[in-house]
Design a protein around this motif. Structure first.
Motif, PDB file in Angstrom:
ATOM      1  N   GLN A   4      16.545  29.794  19.997  1.00 15.53           N
ATOM      2  CA  GLN A   4      15.566  29.826  19.076  1.00 15.53           C
ATOM      3  C   GLN A   4      14.276  29.117  19.625  1.00 15.53           C
ATOM      4  O   GLN A   4      13.033  29.435  19.428  1.00 15.53           O
ATOM      5  CB  GLN A   4      15.996  29.178  17.786  1.00 15.53           C
ATOM      6  N   TRP A  10       6.103  39.238  16.752  1.00  9.58           N
ATOM      7  CA  TRP A  10       7.387  38.388  17.140  1.00  9.58           C
ATOM      8  C   TRP A  10       8.150  39.021  17.722  1.00  9.58           C
ATOM      9  O   TRP A  10       8.630  40.014  17.262  1.00  9.58           O
ATOM     10  CB  TRP A  10       7.560  37.570  15.966  1.00  9.58           C
ATOM     11  N   SER A  58      11.299  24.504  10.067  1.00  9.48           N
ATOM     12  CA  SER A  58      12.506  25.193  10.690  1.00  9.48           C
ATOM     13  C   SER A  58      12.010  26.678  11.318  1.00  9.48           C
ATOM     14  O   SER A  58      10.877  26.996  11.587  1.00  9.48           O
ATOM     15  CB  SER A  58      13.142  25.699   9.530  1.00  9.48           C
ATOM     16  N   TYR A  59      13.021  27.040  12.257  1.00  7.48           N
ATOM     17  CA  TYR A  59      12.837  28.093  13.004  1.00  7.48           C
ATOM     18  C   TYR A  59      12.544  29.359  12.211  1.00  7.48           C
ATOM     19  O   TYR A  59      11.467  30.153  12.459  1.00  7.48           O
ATOM     20  CB  TYR A  59      13.939  28.667  13.973  1.00  7.48           C
ATOM     21  N   GLU A  60      12.924  29.412  10.790  1.00  6.97           N
ATOM     22  CA  GLU A  60      12.572  30.693   9.969  1.00  6.97           C
ATOM     23  C   GLU A  60      11.415  30.429   9.639  1.00  6.97           C
ATOM     24  O   GLU A  60      10.282  31.262   9.390  1.00  6.97           O
ATOM     25  CB  GLU A  60      13.753  30.448   8.917  1.00  6.97           C
ATOM     26  N   GLU A  61      10.732  29.237   9.253  1.00  9.89           N
ATOM     27  CA  GLU A  61       9.397  28.980   8.675  1.00  9.89           C
ATOM     28  C   GLU A  61       8.460  29.295   9.700  1.00  9.89           C
ATOM     29  O   GLU A  61       7.382  29.896   9.253  1.00  9.89           O
ATOM     30  CB  GLU A  61       9.266  27.495   8.419  1.00  9.89           C
ATOM     31  N   LYS A 119       8.719  31.330  12.241  1.00  5.72           N
ATOM     32  CA  LYS A 119       8.783  32.985  12.515  1.00  5.72           C
ATOM     33  C   LYS A 119       7.961  33.709  11.462  1.00  5.72           C
ATOM     34  O   LYS A 119       7.282  34.576  11.563  1.00  5.72           O
ATOM     35  CB  LYS A 119       9.973  33.267  12.665  1.00  5.72           C
ATOM     36  N   SER A 120       8.118  32.922  10.138  1.00  7.90           N
ATOM     37  CA  SER A 120       7.558  33.661   8.912  1.00  7.90           C
ATOM     38  C   SER A 120       6.224  33.526   9.044  1.00  7.90           C
ATOM     39  O   SER A 120       5.503  34.329   8.235  1.00  7.90           O
ATOM     40  CB  SER A 120       8.351  33.484   7.632  1.00  7.90           C
ATOM     41  N   TRP A 145      17.368  23.278  15.659  1.00  8.98           N
ATOM     42  CA  TRP A 145      17.044  24.519  16.477  1.00  8.98           C
ATOM     43  C   TRP A 145      18.106  24.666  17.507  1.00  8.98           C
ATOM     44  O   TRP A 145      18.545  23.975  18.210  1.00  8.98           O
ATOM     45  CB  TRP A 145      15.797  24.471  17.106  1.00  8.98           C
TER      46      TRP A 145
END
Length: 722
Positions: free
Chosen positions: A158, A64, A27-30, A32-33, A154
């Motif tokens: 993103q 980022w 995912s986008y959150e994964e 980015k993290s 997404w």
């Protein structure tokens, strides 16, 4: 024919097979993290950036950057160059594929049709990475399927944001932050149309020749209605690409040496992108840098180029400021002078006297003879001299330490022994790598090499009444090291009282000097041989500050001592630390007593002084009047017997004077001795001056009753003296 067949079959597979299940993408959150910068971010105690320390040397990646913080011009240029229908398609641009296929089949053109979504899928899935000969047909098919899957979970912003943060632009520069801060030396939000065009064409051909980049960028700028930006584009591109290895723009660069030191203190190897919160006070660090810069510029004509500063919190041991170099003023700015080994000079004397006081070999009022001293060693005679080349006669320990007299310190070391003193210094954390006998009696005058960091922390032990603990580097300190009692609290307290005594140091430093503060401080300076290093270290109720000034290569300074070189920086920082807080002396330990003390013949003024245990006394007198036991009666030190002087005929005779010096006398008692030639009295006291005249002369030193104590014969020659 086979090549054409596979190309056609690829188009058919894409047309009918795109609905097949695709492998799961993060995912986008994964994404980015999991993103990691190539640097460790070293922060001050409040979380503000101090320094970047690079640990990944394969690529340069910044932070980022959110899409809202990326230049709109760059977003437009990248979409225009790479994927014109980005916001219209669902991951695959069929029109672009058809156009590319027609061009490849009919016109023999090599055109790609990868959308930004497809390119991002290739960046996220290692199986889709481009090989040396490009992607295979199967990879392209999987890439298209992944792009469709990506678009389902997404959003378009993103996808664009992730692509701009993960794409390789040029050489080792990956992501928009590294590109902007290195090539363009600005934040990604500030990129203009010309810069955006260069960034966009670098994505298409990172290693393309400059004329190709210029041609592509000019075409892109024309499409974006900015053809005027094509003027001078080649020169701009050339100058910009020369910065591909430039330092990071907007990097604070406040503590480069401390950042590397702190990273090295971590128990486990740091990971790229990790943030490290240190103990440094960012505002104090900036002030220390400004103070160093200002004072070194003032000393530039005295051949001074380097300096270092360490500030410690007395209680916690946290390093609050750390300046390892003078930066642009230094010829070796990468050298960490706070950890460089340099000769300590007189800064070791407080520890020596603390040891002698603790062993009760001396008290603060014990009289020491500051007169000529010859000590036999294995290499001949050791003949120490004072900084000013003069002798003060009999002085108390308080005066000898506060005024930094050399010969009394050597006499104290004779009592303590070099080996015992060296062991004490090692227990205080000083990096002596030899036994005391290696240094000999010169150890009293700082012949050992130390670092500013270790020396400052040793002074912190004096501030903590003899207790030692190692310095702390981080805001959240590791489990505190156990305190070790290295010196007796009483001895450490008395040494601190001596070093805070403005009157006691006046003999050498005067009453008004950078060592004097409006609040309580204890301070000591030091200057190494040939003025190669000078130091100033001291403490207040809460802080310990150490300063070194000199030259990285060891070149001598021109008439710069600890009080004129390092002292003003020390004073600046102490004043800054206590601009809103007072400083008071700590209460004396229980075994420290005080009483009024008088001295025989007013060798020193009466005063209240401090003692350990039962060493207290109220009156001090010489054991053998004005004569040092075992050294005979007072004697003439200069001139020596048989001296022949030649007067200069071009200098008036009354301007040519000979210094007369007597040894083994009590200081401050000029009525005790007089100087005579024939029936003429030349002067009184241990020091006198005489304007000689031609002839043979018999110089006598007399006591107060007129008895001859010593005599020398000299000859003065002259021709037509004015």
């Amino acid at each position: 024919m086979t090549t054409l067949f596979y190309r056609v079959m690829g188009l058919v597979l894409l047309a009918v097979g795109f609905q097949a299940a695709a492998a799961s993408l993060p995912s986008y959150e994964e994404v980015k993290s999991r993103y990691q910068a190539s640097d460790i971010l070293v922060l001050d105690s409040t979380g503000h950036l101090l320094q970047r320390v690079r640990t990944d040397f394969q690529t340069r990646r910044g932070q980022w950057i959110a899409l809202g913080d990326i230049s709109v011009a760059l977003q437009r240029a990248v979409i225009r160059s790479e994927d014109q229908r980005f916001y219209a398609h669902e991951g695959i641009d069929w029109r672009a594929i058809a156009s590319a296929g027609w061009g490849n089949l009919v016109r023999q053109q090599h055109r790609g049709a990868s959308t930004l979504s497809m390119q991002l899928a290739g960046l996220l899935d290692d199986a889709l990475r481009r090989g040396p000969s490009g992607r295979s047909l199967a990879q392209k098919f999987d890439q298209a399927r992944q792009a469709l899957s990506l678009e389902e979970s997404w959003s378009k912003p993103q996808i664009l944001e992730a692509y701009l943060n993960l794409a390789a632009f040029h050489g080792e520069l990956v992501g928009v932050d590294a590109l902007s801060r290195v090539l363009f030396q600005k934040h990604p939000s500030g990129l203009n149309a010309r810069e955006a065009a260069l960034a966009a064409v670098l994505l298409r051909g990172p290693n393309a020749a400059l004329p190709v980049l210029q041609q592509r960028a000019c075409a892109l700028l024309t499409e974006m209605a900015s053809p005027q930006e094509c003027q001078g584009l080649g020169d701009f591109f050339y100058q910009t690409l020369q910065r591909r290895s430039a330092p990071w723009a907007d990097a604070q660069g406040l503590a480069p040496h401390y950042a590397r030191l702190a990273v090295g203190q971590l128990a486990t190897a740091p990971q790229p992108g990790q943030s490290l919160r240190t103990s440094l006070d960012g505002d104090l660090q900036r002030f220390a840098l400004r103070s160093v810069d200002r004072h070194l510029r003032a000393l530039s004509t005295s051949n001074v180029r380097d300096a270092a500063v360490v500030v410690l919190d007395n209680q916690t041991g946290k390093i609050l400021a750390y300046v390892g170099s003078s930066g642009g003023l230094s010829a070796a700015s990468r050298v960490d002078h706070a950890r460089a080994l340099r000769q300590a000079g007189s800064t070791l004397k407080p520890f020596l006297y603390a040891q002698a006081l603790e062993q009760q070999r001396l008290t603060s009022v014990s009289l020491m003879n500051d007169g000529p001293l010859n000590l036999p060693t294995g290499n001949g005679l050791y003949i120490p001299q004072n900084y000013d080349k003069f002798f003060s006669g009999w002085v108390s320990v308080r005066t000898a330490l506060a005024s930094s007299l050399n010969i009394p310190a050597v006499r104290a070391l004779v009592m303590v022994t070099p080996d015992a003193f060296a062991r004490l210094l090692v227990r205080l954390g000083l990096p002596l790598d030899q036994a005391g006998d290696f240094y000999g009696y010169s150890l009293a005058l700082g012949s050992a090499d130390v670092t500013l960091l270790s020396l400052s922390n040793a002074y912190r032990s004096l501030a903590n009444l003899g207790k030692y603990s190692p310095p702390q580097y981080f805001q959240k300190a590791a489990e505190a090291a156990e305190w070790k009692q290295i010196m007796s609290p009483a001895a450490a307290w008395i040494v601190g009282d001596i070093l805070s005594d403005r009157q006691a140091r006046a003999r050498t430093f005067g009453l008004d000097s950078p060592l004097s503060t409006s609040f309580w401080t204890a301070v000591k300076t030091g200057t190494s041989k040939d003025m190669r290093d000078n130091w100033c270290a001291g403490w207040s109720q809460r802080y310990t500050v150490g300063v070194w000034v000199g030259n990285s290569a060891g070149a001598s300074m021109h008439d710069v001592s600890g009080v004129s070189g390092a002292g003003p920086i020390w004073h600046d920082i102490m004043a800054y630390l206590h601009r809103r807080a007072d400083s008071n002396q700590s209460p004396a330990p229980a075994d420290v007593g005080s009483t009024m003390v008088s001295f025989q013949g007013d060798i020193e003024p009466s005063r209240e002084d401090f003692f350990i245990g039962d060493t207290m006394l109220s009156h001090v007198q010489l054991a053998q009047d004005s004569v040092l036991e075992g050294h005979g009666v007072p004697r003439i030190v200069a001139p020596v017997p048989g001296t022949i002087l030649a007067l200069d005929p071009d200098i008036p005779r009354d301007k040519q004077q000979l210094g007369l010096l007597a040894g083994n006398l009590a200081a401050g008692r000029p009525e005790r001795v007089s100087w005579r030639i024939g029936e003429r009295i030349l002067g009184y006291g241990a020091h006198a001056r005489w304007a000689p005249w031609p002839g043979r002369h018999h110089i006598q030193l007399l006591d107060e009753q007129g008895v001859v104590l010593d005599k020398v014969d000299i000859e003065v020659r002259a021709i037509n003296v004015k």
